[in-house]
Scaffold this active site. Sequence first.
Site, short mmCIF file in Angstrom:
data_model
loop_
_atom_site.label_atom_id
_atom_site.label_comp_id
_atom_site.label_asym_id
_atom_site.label_seq_id
_atom_site.Cartn_x
_atom_site.Cartn_y
_atom_site.Cartn_z
N SER A 64 0.80 -1.23 0.00
CA SER A 64 0.00 0.00 0.00
C SER A 64 0.83 1.28 0.00
CB SER A 64 -0.95 -0.07 1.20
OG SER A 64 -1.81 1.01 1.21
N PRO A 498 -1.67 1.99 19.76
CA PRO A 498 -0.50 1.37 19.11
C PRO A 498 -0.81 1.18 17.64
CG PRO A 498 -1.71 -0.26 20.42
CD PRO A 498 -2.42 1.04 20.62
C1 16G Z 1 -4.04 -0.17 7.28
C2 16G Z 1 -5.52 -0.27 7.14
C3 16G Z 1 -6.16 1.09 7.23
C4 16G Z 1 -5.75 1.75 8.54
C5 16G Z 1 -4.27 1.74 8.70
C6 16G Z 1 -3.92 2.17 10.10
C7 16G Z 1 -6.76 -1.81 5.75
C8 16G Z 1 -6.99 -2.32 4.37
N1 16G Z 1 -5.87 -0.84 5.84
O1 16G Z 1 -3.48 0.55 6.24
O2 16G Z 1 -7.54 0.92 7.19
O3 16G Z 1 -6.21 3.07 8.59
O4 16G Z 1 -3.76 0.44 8.52
O5 16G Z 1 -2.56 2.08 10.29
O6 16G Z 1 -7.35 -2.27 6.72
P1 16G Z 1 -1.94 2.19 11.72
O7 16G Z 1 -2.51 1.08 12.56
O8 16G Z 1 -0.49 2.12 11.49
O9 16G Z 1 -2.35 3.53 12.26
MG MG Z 2 -3.77 1.22 0.40
#
Ligand code: 16G
Ligand code: MG
EC number: 5.4.2.3
Length: 539
Positions: A64, A498
């Site tokens: 991503s 986290p």
């Molecule tokens: C991932 C998630 C996204 C979320 C992000 C948070 C999917 C497909 N993607 O990219 O929805 O906002 O993680 O990241 O679920 P973090 O936990 O590092 O803040």
């Molecule tokens: Mg993405």
Amino acid sequence: MDLDAITEYSALHPKPSGLILQYGTAGFRTKAEHLDHVMFRMGLLAVLRSKQTKSTIGVMVTASHNPEEDNGVKLVDPLGEMLAPSWEEHATCLANAEEQDMPRVLMDISVKAAVNLQQDAFIVIGRDTRPTSEKLSQSVIDGVTVLEGQFHDYGLVTTPQLHYMVYCRNTSGQYGEATLEGYYQKLSKAFMELTKQTLCSQDEYRSLKVDCANGIGALKLKEMEHYVSQGLSVQLFNDGTKGKLNHLCGADFVKSHQKPPQGMEMKSNERCCSFDGDADRIVYHYLDVDGHFHLIDGDKIATLISSFLKELLLEIGESLNIGVVQTAYANGSSTRYLEEVMKVPVYCTKTGVKHLHHKAQEFDIGVYFEANGHGTVLFSKAAETKIRQLTKELEDEKRKAAAKMLENVIDLFNQAAGDAISDMLVIEAILTLKDLTIQQWDALYMDLPNRQLKVKVADRQVISTTDAERQVVTPPGLQEAINDLVKKYKLSRAFVRPSGTEDIVRVYAEADSQENADSLARAVSLAVFQLAGGVGETP
Ligand code: 16G
Ligand code: MG
């Protein structure tokens, strides 16, 4: 299961001993060089999941918005959804099994999950444009093949396109045809039908600048361009021909730095948007006449879409319920506007698409968006049937037209996953139909100034949260400290959690001014550092 063959092939994709990875919010994600064994094993696991569900399962190779050096993999469940939680655990166990234990762990999973090994399996595979993705997807195929699963490799596709393929294949083509051509046809037909109902045809509304994050979105938009060219002209930037993936550009960069992407010429008041590296997120932005940057994030996208849907529902006069799902990151102004001005019920879930998606399924029409631009609209089967029936039966011209538009909206949203391309087409159609400029859309409400920071701690799991991540449970004393800090500012709010994708703790704060939001975020970061085992430099 031919355990000898598995052992033999697994040796070609050896696990570096001691390496522990977790199937997180969006699958496995780390430096690409550590992922070969994970890919092979996810190929194996996908076959078991396919046999168990008697359905096609998807495997997407992408990281991503992460840097180009990273990669990742996630499995897509039968209706285009994220993998079920119990299988996330299986995935983690299998990925972490030491080489000699792996075949036994695989057997254990198939016993625990009551997999009928005689059942056929079918896997679809896709990948993004990272230099490491092709080889890694080949390792997935090796895993699938050794368990005698059948597969189709879609090659370069966006993540939402792979979700679409899985959904189509498991609904015997009812949702659409499981090809890229089918995807483009379905979306462009709905887009053209929706926009043809408009009287306004000023050209300036129909052109859009897209920052593609130097990722797969550029390739796929190029393929799609001519299908919609009569309704929309897109100008692509950061198309991957020069720049590095996600570097100083893309939806994640623009949202987290609140800055324009590099590599895009922006003139004042021009409508621009940014995709992320696998094209499942989108945010809009523009420069005003004074050269100030304005970000239109997922919250404002959700607001635009839900107000449009609400108007159409009023027009057809059916009592279909609509709900908006957000996370703690949603700007306080957006929640207030949705609840108080638009009178739409709003719900908050934990971060991560699967949580929002799940909640949105409770409504006839569930609109879900993360502030970072990941989201879509889900229509329940009953709502869809009702709407399709109304377009046929209604006699009143105006009501019929509204029902027809809703039908186009159903077809235009990728209901299997948040999809930057599909969201972009819906937004462009709404702006055209309602004759709205980007400034008018932006002016729906004013975002509260906010700030996000990261804090490094020895073990981020010492922080646990409740109430959809809005309250800290452990370590003791941290929530009290946050409460005391929040009290010092007006219109303020702060929370910490986290990260599910990086080894850090995230801090979010909003307040009445940027200065106050910054100062609150800094103070909360310090509290995290002191109470949750901060490492490195004091924030
Ligand atoms: C991932 C998630 C996204 C979320 C992000 C948070 C999917 C497909 N993607 O990219 O929805 O906002 O993680 O990241 O679920 P973090 O936990 O590092 O803040
Ligand atoms: Mg993405």
